[in-house]
Every structure is written in structure tokens, then in C-alpha cells.
Design a protein around this motif. Structure first.
Motif, PDB file in Angstrom:
ATOM      1  N   SER A   1      -0.138  -3.218   5.102  1.00 54.78           N
ATOM      2  CA  SER A   1       0.047  -1.969   4.935  1.00 54.78           C
ATOM      3  C   SER A   1       0.865  -2.195   6.220  1.00 54.78           C
ATOM      4  O   SER A   1       1.511  -0.854   6.473  1.00 54.78           O
TER       5      SER A   1
ATOM      6  N   TYR B   1      -3.535  -8.269   6.744  1.00 46.68           N
ATOM      7  CA  TYR B   1      -3.752  -8.788   5.740  1.00 46.68           C
ATOM      8  C   TYR B   1      -3.797  -7.952   4.120  1.00 46.68           C
ATOM      9  O   TYR B   1      -4.604  -8.210   3.126  1.00 46.68           O
ATOM     10  N   ASN B   2      -3.629  -6.785   5.044  1.00 44.85           N
ATOM     11  CA  ASN B   2      -3.930  -5.716   3.858  1.00 44.85           C
ATOM     12  C   ASN B   2      -2.766  -5.153   3.218  1.00 44.85           C
ATOM     13  O   ASN B   2      -2.720  -4.708   2.358  1.00 44.85           O
TER      14      ASN B   2
ATOM     15  N   LYS C   1     -10.106 -11.389   3.295  1.00 40.39           N
ATOM     16  CA  LYS C   1      -9.856 -10.672   2.103  1.00 40.39           C
ATOM     17  C   LYS C   1      -8.650 -10.153   1.966  1.00 40.39           C
ATOM     18  O   LYS C   1      -8.301  -9.923   3.499  1.00 40.39           O
TER      19      LYS C   1
ATOM     20  N   ARG D   1       0.735  -0.979   0.050  1.00 39.84           N
ATOM     21  CA  ARG D   1      -0.097   0.105   0.079  1.00 39.84           C
ATOM     22  C   ARG D   1       0.460   1.126   0.003  1.00 39.84           C
ATOM     23  O   ARG D   1       1.752   0.986   0.685  1.00 39.84           O
TER      24      ARG D   1
ATOM     25  N   ASN E   1      -4.297  -8.488   0.613  1.00 38.00           N
ATOM     26  CA  ASN E   1      -4.238  -7.858  -0.612  1.00 38.00           C
ATOM     27  C   ASN E   1      -3.437  -9.147  -1.520  1.00 38.00           C
ATOM     28  O   ASN E   1      -2.552 -10.191  -1.437  1.00 38.00           O
TER      29      ASN E   1
END
Length: 455
Positions: A283, A280-281, A433, A259, A435
Motif C-alpha cells: 500500500s 508486504y501489502n 503474506k 492497492r 501482495n
């Protein structure tokens, strides 16, 4: 207030305010911190500024004259009571009650200053924006007490910015995102500023300009997301593609980010890095030469605007550093507020105040107080906007590329194949979910070790 401004802080942490206010010549009289490691950092950097320890003892110390009453009083009482991590117990939590103690200290300071024929102090308080939604109406209690009312103020919903005039103090508040202050970190924090009846915190925290910065920024992002850029010599042919900034090189070292900026750093980042949303994202991870790792304490210092190795003191652990950094203030944001205060005090002598109240609707409340709940940007006349949004009028962008540590990254910060497998397994079990690029790289790393074992 004339001459060099003096200030004191509580819940001082590692004293971001000292770094933020120093450029304006503010002189710190005292700090107040009880945690062991932040106290070590304070002693290391500021051995001549007394650390008074327990903030609950300050009102008596101030009233007895044992401690000076400064021009500016600041602090960020523990946010855990108002954050999701602290279960949002608000004022029912002892840490939340320190917020009320904060007001007692401000009142003690002003009582002494009144005897010294001085103006009321300027008060700056920082906290998580979750306090605005606290179920015990902590924010309504806090600003009512700060303004000088005897009862809490009740409204249906607190907005992210506003202004209140009370019998003792005027109070303004605004949620500001550090992401727009040259830090690659989305960190939204509530800043409350108050002062005597001749102090206008709205003129400090809010900005006035002939453009709507929120709309301008949104339009700029839309333009950049449209894809190919053409120039005068392109004849309709794509000539200048938007570069993929998620992969970059520093020397011969390859980096990849998932990100453009990190999620908010938090005090537990050092130990709880693999089981939260950021796992999970992506960042809070970075890839260095195709290996995934956490941010180092040095990179976290940079993400908060501290000098390199500011928290490297004798006897520190990485966990100490992560906690102290995550609990601190974003230095550039507080520096901006310091600059705004400095400008206002200079302008105040020239009576330069922008009137906006007639363009905003006064909010009905149980105390019939002059209260204005604001919403981002409002037009106050045909050519002037009031900006109380999370974005300053002059946003400064930054990227993770600016803060990466190239050399001497300890092996312990890299994710092992086992750690990657664990994160991937939890993602599947919980149907989360993830990335997509992070998942690809984690899958490769997790399989690589198995392949080696099989060979």
C-alpha cells in the motif's frame, strides 16, 4: 456566536486547521507548536499568526489575558501514547498527559469568555482510534473531564461514536475515515467535538438522511465486484469489462499500484518503509515504468489534502516533510467538520435540531450520565437514519492515480535490487503474506541486477 469565528490551535503541526477553516472565513488568533520543522512551516505560511510554543503554558497566559480566548479551540495531542507504535501507555505517558492539559486550556478559555459574556467555546480534538481501547481508560477520563464531571466515566467498551451530556459541556465523538473524503488513503481518526449546553455537537458530527449509507455503499461494491457489465445492446455478450485500474499511464509513463488506496501515512514513513506491514501489502509503494518506489513527499502532501510543496521550506529534509505530513490532519475531513459547524450555527438561529435520543438506548455508566454509545447507522423513525459511521453521507472516492508525481522523482525513492532482496528474504523468514503482484515485480528487480553482474 456571531460574525467571523475565531480559533486557536495546539499541537498545531503544520496547521491543517488553517487550510480547512479558511474557506469559511474563520480567523486564527494563535497556534502552539514546539517542534522545529513544523514551526518553520508555520512561520513560512502564516508569519502574522503568533506561535505561542509550549501548550502547557497556555492556561496561565489565557487567564492573565495575555492570549485571547477564541470561539473555537482545536488540537490533536500526541497520539503516540495511544497508538501501537507508542506502546499504548496512555495517561501514564507524559505525551498522554497533554490530553489532560488540553482540557485545562479549554476551561481557561471558557472562564475568560464567561467574564466577557460570551458562549463557551467549541472544542475539537483529534486522535487515533486506538485511544478508545486504551488500558488506562484515557478516553473515559478525557470526555468526562471535557464534559465537566469530577470522575472518569467507565463503560465495558467504548464504541466508535457516541454522545455525552455533562454539567458543563455536551460532547460527541465519531471515527471518520479520510478514504471517503477524496483522499486515496485509509486514515481512520477519532474526532471529538464539544461545546456549551446550548451547543449540540451531535447535530454537527452525525448526519441525518433517508438512506442507510453503509448499506448503500456495501451494495454498490458488491455490484461492482460481480464482474462483467452488460448493456441493452449486448445480447447477453460481455461488452464492457471492468477495467484493470491497477495499471495506468500518465502520458508515456507507466504506473502500477498494488492497492486502490494507501494504508495510513505515519510520521516515520520516511525511514521505516521496508520493515512494516505496508512493505508486504504494497500500500505504500508504487511502480513507475516497472521500477518500485516509495511515495515522494509531494505525493504524501496530496494524500493528506495539502497544496503541492506546502512543506517545502528553507532547510527542510525529506524526513522532516514525511514526519510533519504523517503527524498532521487530513485537511478535507477537518474542512468537512468546519462546514458542518458553519451550517449548525446558521441553523441554530432557526432552532432546527433533529431529535434522535428516543431511538437510541441510553448506556449504563458509573456516573449515571446521559451517555449514548452508538453503532454506525441507526433508524430513528420510519424515514430517517442517523449516520455516525466512518463513512459520510456523501462519500467522495479517489484513487492513487490522482496523486502520482510523474516527473522529477529523485532516484533515492526507488527500491534497489538489494532492498527488494531484503524485503523478500524477511517475508520468507517470517512466513509473511505478500501482495502477489508486488512479489512478482520485486523478484524480477532483485534478479535483474544479479543477471547484469553475472554478464
Amino acid at each position: 456566536m456571531r460574525g467571523k469565528l475565531t480559533f486557536g490551535s495546539v499541537c498545531s503541526g503544520i496547521e491543517a486547521s488553517q487550510l480547512a477553516f479558511a474557506p469559511f472565513g474563520y480567523e486564527q488568533l494563535w497556534s502552539s507548536e514546539i517542534a522545529e520543522f513544523p514551526s518553520k512551516v508555520l512561520h513560512h505560511h502564516y508569519p502574522n499568526i503568533p506561535n505561542l510554543g509550549d501548550m502547557t503554558e497556555l492556561p496561565d497566559l489565557i487567564l492573565r489575558g495575555s492570549v485571547q480566548a477564541p470561539d473555537l479551540f482545536c488540537g490533536g495531542t500526541p497520539c503516540q501514547a495511544f497508538s501501537l507504535a507508542g506502546w499504548k501507555n496512555g495517561l501514564a505517558d507524559k505525551r498522554g498527559q497533554l490530553t489532560i492539559k488540553f482540557i485545562e486550556i479549554a476551561n481557561a478559555i471558557d472562564e475568560i469568555r464567561a467574564k466577557e459574556k460570551k458562549d463557551r467555546s467549541i472544542v475539537l480534538w483529534e486522535n487515533v482510534e486506538g485511544v478508545l481501547n486504551d488500558k488506562t481508560n484515557a478516553f473515559g477520563n478525557f470526555i468526562a473531564g471535557l464534559a465537566g464531571f469530577d470522575d472518569e466515566i467507565k463503560v465495558s467498551k467504548w464504541t466508535k461514536s457516541g454522545y455525552l451530556e455533562g454539567p458543563n459541556r455536551n460532547v460527541a465523538w465519531r471515527v471518520i475515515d479520510a478514504k471517503y473524503f477524496g483522499l486515496a488513503q485509509q486514515r481512520k481518526r477519532l474526532y471529538v467535538l464539544a461545546g456549551g449546553k446550548d451547543f449540540r455537537p451531535d447535530q454537527v458530527l452525525f448526519e441525518f438522511d433517508n438512506r442507510n449509507i453503509v448499506k448503500t455503499l456495501k451494495a454498490s461494491k458488491q455490484d461492482r465486484s460481480k464482474g462483467p457489465i452488460f448493456n441493452l445492446f449486448s445480447d447477453g455478450i460481455q461488452t464492457n469489462e471492468i477495467p484493470d485500474k491497477k495499471v495506468f499511464y500518465k502520458g508515456e509513463t507507466k504506473f502500477e499500484i498494488f492497492r486502490e488506496y494507501t494504508d495510513c501515512l505515519y510520521s516515520a514513513y520516511g525511514t521505516k518503509w521496508n520493515g512494516n506491514a505496508a512493505a508486504y501489502n504494497g500500500s505504500l509503494y508504487i511502480s513507475q515504468d516497472d521500477r518500485i518506489r516509495r511515495f515522494t513527499p509531494l505525493e504524501c502532501e496530496r494524500l493528506m489534502g495539502f497544496p503541492d510543496n506546502y512543506t517545502t521550506v528553507s532547510g527542510n529534509s525529506d524526513t522532516n516533510r514525511f514526519q510533519a505530513i504523517g503527524n498532521s490532519w487530513a485537511v478535507p475531513v477537518v474542512k468537512w467538520i468546519g462546514n458542518q459547524i458553519d451550517n449548525f450555527l446558521k441553523q441554530k438561529n432557526n432552532q432546527e435540531v433533529t431529535c434522535w435520543n428516543k431511538s437510541a438506548r441510553r448506556t449504563t455508566n458509573n456516573l449515571s450520565a446521559d451517555l449514548y454509545l452508538l453503532d454506525k447507522v441507526i433508524l430513528i423513525n420510519h424515514k430517517l437514519y442517523l449516520n455516525s459511521s466512518t463513512v459520510p453521507n456523501t462519500p467522495i472516492e479517489s484513487t492513487i492515480e490522482d496523486i502520482v508525481q510523474i516527473d522529477n522523482v529523485p532516484e533515492k525513492f526507488y527500491l534497489s535490487a538489494q532492498a527488494c532482496r531484503g524485503i523478500l528474504r524477511r517475508k520468507q523468514e517470517r512466513d509473511l503474506k505478500m501482495n502477489s503482484q508486488l512479489e512478482v515485480l520485486m523478484t524480477i528487480i532483485s534478479q535483474k541486477e544479479r543477471t547484469l553482474l553475472e554478464v
